[in-house]
Design an enzyme around this catalytic site. Structure first.
Site, PDB file in Angstrom:
ATOM      1  N   ASP A  56       0.832  -1.155   0.017  1.00  0.00           N
ATOM      2  CA  ASP A  56       0.112   0.053   0.120  1.00  0.00           C
ATOM      3  C   ASP A  56       0.773   1.266  -0.164  1.00  0.00           C
ATOM      4  O   ASP A  56       2.121   1.220   0.062  1.00  0.00           O
ATOM      5  CB  ASP A  56      -0.875   0.037   1.458  1.00  0.00           C
ATOM      6  CG  ASP A  56      -1.975  -0.810   1.051  1.00  0.00           C
ATOM      7  OD1 ASP A  56      -2.457  -1.409  -0.172  1.00  0.00           O
ATOM      8  OD2 ASP A  56      -2.690  -1.191   1.920  1.00  0.00           O
ATOM      9  N   TYR A 114       6.626  -9.709   6.726  1.00  0.00           N
ATOM     10  CA  TYR A 114       6.585  -8.243   6.693  1.00  0.00           C
ATOM     11  C   TYR A 114       7.127  -8.138   8.201  1.00  0.00           C
ATOM     12  O   TYR A 114       7.180  -8.801   9.035  1.00  0.00           O
ATOM     13  CB  TYR A 114       5.187  -8.153   6.877  1.00  0.00           C
ATOM     14  CG  TYR A 114       4.472  -7.905   5.377  1.00  0.00           C
ATOM     15  CD1 TYR A 114       4.590  -6.735   4.701  1.00  0.00           C
ATOM     16  CD2 TYR A 114       3.906  -8.797   4.833  1.00  0.00           C
ATOM     17  CE1 TYR A 114       4.112  -6.604   3.429  1.00  0.00           C
ATOM     18  CE2 TYR A 114       3.274  -8.925   3.619  1.00  0.00           C
ATOM     19  CZ  TYR A 114       3.450  -7.598   2.891  1.00  0.00           C
ATOM     20  OH  TYR A 114       2.926  -7.442   1.711  1.00  0.00           O
TER      21      TYR A 114
END
Lengths: 251, 251
Positions: A56, A114
């Site tokens: 994003d 992540y």
């Protein structure tokens, strides 16, 4: 018949000035748009780049993986050097290797990792500020670690997904979830076979509030059990998040 | 008689977008100009900030020290928080403490420490790129370390100074000079009682060429002995340099 030569590349970017990975219909600055423009200029033909993870806006990558096809075989290091010269400072190919024509950066990924970083410092030094979100000095990493220890497994993570397409599967397997703490910094590492849109930041948002005692330690379990999005906390800021690694097994 | 209250602050900045520390007559974006503007807004009166080291355009600071006077005593943490809210993301006060009215950030500094970073990697990851200069893969940190080991001492460093005011002393004492190497990175640390303008980058420029065998290992000695600036190599780029620390003894 036009032949194509497929390549796999490792890509790093500082997400701050990008509207995320994915090319947009408008003129927004995205990593995909700039990478495809650089590849097209290098190959003198339009090139599509497919990424392992569609990060994003504002999210960083240390080890994003992409694949793309060229109309003729080229020396991999030459591709890397030439394309990097066409890319802005904040996105660079770290490596390029020839790939099997069937290789797919997203579908073939076995797992992704992540990293979410917070700092408890009163002032975050400017050089770290683009990569670290603030968390209160009272945040308890031990409590956060205890909560995430129960997270790995195969579960329906739908409650943590933002704008998930109706009907698409929301079950994912988390292989690892750990909290580390060093000095003023607290970091969350999640490794899994896939992540729903916004999932890491939604989990990080609950964890941050849980770490400072603002929500009960059982809140993550409760969210997974009830699927009630009203129990969520605001998503953690994008700047704290980095796609650190994508793993493909031995291929 | 207008009383003044003196404060000492530690300041960090990412130098990339600054035309150095020092306020300019034109509208250039400098750290001093922005800090003084923030202090003036906070204090509702003009404030002058004096720094330990006048870093050049593009040079970073992890531990710059400044002093300034306010027309009334204020709570130090309140100064830090309020001024940081008025500063851009790339310059922040790390700490503020009350200081003796005679404290002077530059004159009272016992020593300063500068760090110069290079990378031998084929591609420098974007998150490091603003802080690291490129050096050839063949650069030999062992050779560079051997050369800098002979550098500490009290010497006339005039040959390494750019635009030094005529007649001003050019003798400085270097307390420490070391090369460290880890992975692809090579770094130079210099600690001394003072540094002439451009001195660290001039030394780093010679060292980088010396490390890859482009100039003889004796070149630094030769420069100091002859003072012949034609023997210099181009200054190392500003982005690799950080003012890391200023030391004041026990005060």
């Amino acid at each position: 018949v036009s032949e194509r030569w497929r390549y796999r590349a490792e890509l790093a970017y500082v997400g701050t000035e990008f509207h995320g990975w994915q090319r947009q219909r408008n003129a927004d600055r995205t990593v995909q748009a700039l990478l495809e423009a650089a590849l097209a200029k290098f190959a003198r033909t339009p090139v599509v780049a497919v990424a392992a993870g569609r990060t994003d806006a504002g999210v960083h990558a240390d080890g994003q993986v992409v694949h793309f096809d060229l109309p003729a075989p080229r020396e991999p290091d030459r591709i890397r050097t030439a394309v990097n010269a066409l890319l802005p400072w904040d996105a660079k190919l770290l490596s390029v290797t020839p790939a099997d024509p069937g290789f797919h950066a997203r579908r073939d990924a076995l797992w992704k990792e992540y990293l979410y970083r917070w700092s408890r410092a009163a002032v975050i030094p400017p050089r770290d500020a683009p990569f670290v979100a603030r968390i209160g000095a009272a945040a308890d990493p031990g409590l956060m670690a205890a909560v995430v220890a129960g997270l790995p497994g195969t579960r329906d993570f739908a409650v943590f997904a933002s704008r998930h397409p109706a009907g698409e599967p929301t079950v994912r397997t988390l292989h690892a979830a750990t909290i580390e703490s060093a000095g003023d910094e607290i970091s969350l590492l999640l490794r899994g076979d896939g992540f729903l849109r916004g999932m890491v930041r939604a989990i990080a948002g609950v964890l941050a509030d849980l770490g400072r005692g603002a929500v009960p330690p059982g809140r993550i379990d409760e969210l997974l059990r009830t699927g009630d999005r009203r129990l969520l906390r605001p998503k953690a800021p994008a700047r704290g998040l980095t796609l650190s690694r994508v793993h493909y097994g031995l291929n």
